[in-house]
Design a protein around this motif. Structure first.
Motif, PDB file in Angstrom:
ATOM      1  N   THR A   1      -3.247  -1.762   2.596  1.00 17.21           N
ATOM      2  CA  THR A   1      -4.206  -1.412   1.539  1.00 17.21           C
ATOM      3  C   THR A   1      -5.611  -1.658   2.072  1.00 17.21           C
ATOM      4  OG1 THR A   1      -4.548  -3.578   0.514  1.00 17.21           O
ATOM      5  CG2 THR A   1      -2.567  -2.379  -0.140  1.00 17.21           C
ATOM      6  N   SER A   2      -6.594  -1.181   1.343  1.00 22.06           N
ATOM      7  CA  SER A   2      -7.965  -1.442   1.778  1.00 22.06           C
ATOM      8  C   SER A   2      -8.507  -2.739   1.174  1.00 22.06           C
ATOM      9  CB  SER A   2      -8.856  -0.251   1.445  1.00 22.06           C
ATOM     10  OG  SER A   2      -8.435   0.404   0.277  1.00 22.06           O
ATOM     11  N   ALA A   3      -7.652  -3.490   0.467  1.00 18.91           N
ATOM     12  CA  ALA A   3      -8.062  -4.803  -0.036  1.00 18.91           C
ATOM     13  C   ALA A   3      -8.348  -5.711   1.156  1.00 18.91           C
ATOM     14  CB  ALA A   3      -6.971  -5.394  -0.907  1.00 18.91           C
TER      15      ALA A   3
ATOM     16  N   GLY B   1       0.831  -1.200   0.000  1.00 19.08           N
ATOM     17  CA  GLY B   1       0.000   0.000   0.000  1.00 19.08           C
ATOM     18  C   GLY B   1       0.866   1.252   0.000  1.00 19.08           C
ATOM     19  N   ALA B   2       0.282   2.357  -0.420  1.00 15.64           N
ATOM     20  CA  ALA B   2       1.041   3.604  -0.479  1.00 15.64           C
ATOM     21  C   ALA B   2       0.161   4.802  -0.134  1.00 15.64           C
ATOM     22  CB  ALA B   2       1.660   3.779  -1.863  1.00 15.64           C
ATOM     23  N   GLY B   3      -0.918   4.569   0.615  1.00 17.44           N
ATOM     24  CA  GLY B   3      -1.813   5.649   1.030  1.00 17.44           C
ATOM     25  C   GLY B   3      -1.424   6.174   2.402  1.00 17.44           C
ATOM     26  N   GLY B   4      -2.368   6.840   3.046  1.00 25.46           N
ATOM     27  CA  GLY B   4      -2.120   7.414   4.363  1.00 25.46           C
ATOM     28  C   GLY B   4      -1.744   6.364   5.397  1.00 25.46           C
ATOM     29  N   ALA B   5      -2.389   5.196   5.334  1.00 16.16           N
ATOM     30  CA  ALA B   5      -2.105   4.139   6.307  1.00 16.16           C
ATOM     31  C   ALA B   5      -0.676   3.621   6.130  1.00 16.16           C
ATOM     32  CB  ALA B   5      -3.113   3.003   6.167  1.00 16.16           C
TER      33      ALA B   5
ATOM     34  N   ASN C   1       3.078  -1.268  -4.055  1.00 16.03           N
ATOM     35  CA  ASN C   1       1.718  -0.796  -4.284  1.00 16.03           C
ATOM     36  C   ASN C   1       1.232  -1.269  -5.642  1.00 16.03           C
ATOM     37  OD1 ASN C   1      -0.488   0.734  -3.172  1.00 16.03           O
ATOM     38  ND2 ASN C   1      -0.148   2.227  -4.804  1.00 16.03           N
ATOM     39  N   ARG C   2      -0.100  -1.462  -5.741  1.00 16.08           N
ATOM     40  CA  ARG C   2      -0.718  -1.854  -7.007  1.00 16.08           C
ATOM     41  C   ARG C   2      -0.262  -0.903  -8.113  1.00 16.08           C
ATOM     42  NH1 ARG C   2      -7.151  -1.866  -6.724  1.00 16.08           N
ATOM     43  NH2 ARG C   2      -6.632   0.301  -6.224  1.00 16.08           N
ATOM     44  N   HIS C   3      -0.333   0.401  -7.836  1.00 11.36           N
ATOM     45  CA  HIS C   3       0.234   1.389  -8.757  1.00 11.36           C
ATOM     46  C   HIS C   3       1.618   1.765  -8.228  1.00 11.36           C
ATOM     47  CE1 HIS C   3      -4.173   1.920  -9.476  1.00 11.36           C
ATOM     48  NE2 HIS C   3      -3.744   1.897 -10.723  1.00 11.36           N
TER      49      HIS C   3
ATOM     50  N   LYS D   1       2.924   5.333  -7.104  1.00 10.45           N
ATOM     51  CA  LYS D   1       2.556   5.894  -5.796  1.00 10.45           C
ATOM     52  C   LYS D   1       3.522   5.432  -4.708  1.00 10.45           C
ATOM     53  CE  LYS D   1      -1.602   6.461  -3.891  1.00 10.45           C
ATOM     54  NZ  LYS D   1      -2.966   5.991  -3.523  1.00 10.45           N
TER      55      LYS D   1
ATOM     56  N   PHE E   1       3.338  -4.686  -7.290  1.00  8.86           N
ATOM     57  CA  PHE E   1       2.997  -6.045  -6.857  1.00  8.86           C
ATOM     58  C   PHE E   1       3.785  -7.100  -7.636  1.00  8.86           C
ATOM     59  CE2 PHE E   1      -1.433  -5.380  -4.728  1.00  8.86           C
ATOM     60  CZ  PHE E   1      -0.818  -4.627  -3.746  1.00  8.86           C
TER      61      PHE E   1
HETATM   62  P1  ATR Z   1      -5.559   4.885   3.443  1.00  6.63           P
HETATM   63  O1  ATR Z   1      -5.486   6.300   3.939  1.00  6.63           O
HETATM   64  O2  ATR Z   1      -6.429   3.987   4.257  1.00  6.63           O
HETATM   65  O3  ATR Z   1      -4.200   4.289   3.229  1.00  6.63           O
HETATM   66  P2  ATR Z   1      -5.833   5.482   0.630  1.00  6.63           P
HETATM   67  O4  ATR Z   1      -4.896   6.617   0.771  1.00  6.63           O
HETATM   68  O5  ATR Z   1      -7.075   5.659  -0.186  1.00  6.63           O
HETATM   69  O6  ATR Z   1      -6.333   4.956   2.040  1.00  6.63           O
HETATM   70  O7  ATR Z   1      -4.999   4.256   0.054  1.00  6.63           O
HETATM   71  C1  ATR Z   1      -5.598   3.037  -0.262  1.00  6.63           C
HETATM   72  C2  ATR Z   1      -4.501   2.038  -0.598  1.00  6.63           C
HETATM   73  O8  ATR Z   1      -5.097   0.752  -0.821  1.00  6.63           O
HETATM   74  C3  ATR Z   1      -3.727   2.370  -1.875  1.00  6.63           C
HETATM   75  O9  ATR Z   1      -2.384   1.972  -1.694  1.00  6.63           O
HETATM   76  C4  ATR Z   1      -4.444   1.496  -2.932  1.00  6.63           C
HETATM   77  O10 ATR Z   1      -3.639   1.145  -4.026  1.00  6.63           O
HETATM   78  P3  ATR Z   1      -3.565   2.084  -5.359  1.00  6.63           P
HETATM   79  O11 ATR Z   1      -2.774   3.276  -4.947  1.00  6.63           O
HETATM   80  O12 ATR Z   1      -2.854   1.237  -6.335  1.00  6.63           O
HETATM   81  O13 ATR Z   1      -4.982   2.399  -5.713  1.00  6.63           O
HETATM   82  C5  ATR Z   1      -4.718   0.277  -2.110  1.00  6.63           C
HETATM   83  N1  ATR Z   1      -5.803  -0.582  -2.622  1.00  6.63           N
HETATM   84  C6  ATR Z   1      -7.145  -0.356  -2.574  1.00  6.63           C
HETATM   85  N2  ATR Z   1      -7.819  -1.401  -3.076  1.00  6.63           N
HETATM   86  C7  ATR Z   1      -6.894  -2.328  -3.443  1.00  6.63           C
HETATM   87  C8  ATR Z   1      -6.947  -3.637  -4.029  1.00  6.63           C
HETATM   88  N3  ATR Z   1      -8.118  -4.210  -4.317  1.00  6.63           N
HETATM   89  N4  ATR Z   1      -5.788  -4.290  -4.254  1.00  6.63           N
HETATM   90  C9  ATR Z   1      -4.610  -3.718  -3.939  1.00  6.63           C
HETATM   91  N5  ATR Z   1      -4.477  -2.497  -3.388  1.00  6.63           N
HETATM   92  C10 ATR Z   1      -5.606  -1.803  -3.150  1.00  6.63           C
END
Ligand code: ATR
Length: 269
Positions: free
Chosen positions: A198-200, A131-135, A155-157, A160, A181
């Motif tokens: 990630t939120s997966a 993951g690469a979001g806020g968490a 991260n999927r992307h 990021k 990935f």
């Molecule tokens: P948070 O603040 O909870 O981290 P966020 O900033 O929206 O939320 O980040 C969500 C993260 O979950 C991202 O890293 C996202 O990956 P992308 O940047 O590639 O979109 C990741 N994510 C969400 N759904 C996913 C899935 N089905 N498989 C893999 N990664 C997922």
């Protein structure tokens, strides 16, 4: 029990109905016989600042802040602790008597303490962080606080992950290695811990599309997702013999310092 003199605080998010914070804080308030309450507040993005102003004027002591308000809370606070400044995110706003609003981030310490309790020391160890979001940002800071040697941010992307690593590297001593990935199989064999940020796997989301066969046999698996508590990832990890850690420990360890700041007493986790 709640009287007219009760200490009132809130937890703000959108949505908020799934939040476990009112239950958790309510349990501690009962246990410690404190005259107070933590109220769930469903507040959408556009209403954030005016609602905060109103709560402060109404005598609230502060609010816990969750998705999607953590960055807005950081921007609104008059001053912040070091963790919040590094994370660019605030999960606790404290309303001081002089009218100033303090921002703190107890998410990272929640993860640090949960990790310390469940996997022991990470000093010198390698970790893969998904993951690469806020968490993920908070998790990387917590891993650095635990003296991890190298953190692979996948991260999927992948772009990021690269951006996050570049932004955080000046703030941490551990080595941050970004990737996508497709790099999972190459790095998974040499890590002591895998963290899903990630939120997966969250309720109504698809599970993480990674094969655990590549993961080091001795690695622990931590899922920050706590709804459901037993994610598909943790189920598979447990079946493969990995130590599997759910998000409840982190939630409780971040709630404890928030409770202490809001109600003045340190609760027992
Ligand atoms: P948070 O603040 O909870 O981290 P966020 O900033 O929206 O939320 O980040 C969500 C993260 O979950 C991202 O890293 C996202 O990956 P992308 O940047 O590639 O979109 C990741 N994510 C969400 N759904 C996913 C899935 N089905 N498989 C893999 N990664 C997922």
């Amino acid at each position: 029990m709640l009287t007219g003199a009760g200490k009132i605080a809130g937890v703000m998010g959108w949505p908020i109905a799934h939040s476990l914070s009112p239950l958790l804080h309510g349990y501690w308030l009962d246990e410690l016989k404190i005259d107070g309450a933590l109220v769930p507040l469903a507040v959408c993005r556009e209403d954030f600042a005016p609602v905060i102003g109103g709560l402060r004027r109404a005598g609230f002591r502060g609010v816990n802040v969750t998705v999607p308000h953590k960055e807005a809370a950081f921007a609104l606070a008059h001053y912040c602790d070091a963790t919040a400044s590094a994370a660019g995110a605030v999960n606790l706003l404290i309303f001081h008597d002089d009218g100033r609003i303090e921002g703190r981030n107890t998410d990272a310490v929640g993860l640090t303490n949960s990790l310390a309790e469940s996997v022991g020391t990470l000093a010198g160890k390698n970790v893969v962080l998904l993951g690469a979001g806020g968490a993920a940002r908070g998790a990387a800071l917590a891993l650095n606080a635990q003296d991890a040697a190298k953190v692979h941010i996948l991260n999927r992307h992948a772009d990021k992950a690269a951006a996050l690593a570049q932004a955080l590297q000046p703030l941490v001593t551990c080595e941050l290695v970004p990737g996508g990935f497709e790099d999972w199989t190459a790095v998974a064999g040499a890590v002591s811990l895998m963290i899903n940020s990630t939120s997966a796997g969250m309720k109504n989301n698809p599970p993480l599309a990674l094969d655990l066969a590549a993961l080091n046999r001795d690695a622990a698996v931590l899922d920050i997702v706590y709804n459901p508590l037993e994610t598909e990832l943790l189920k598979q990890a447990r079946a493969r013999g990995h130590v599997a850690i759910d998000g409840l420990g982190m939630l409780m360890h971040q709630a404890a310092p928030s409770f202490e700041a809001l109600f003045g007493v340190k609760p027992k986790v």
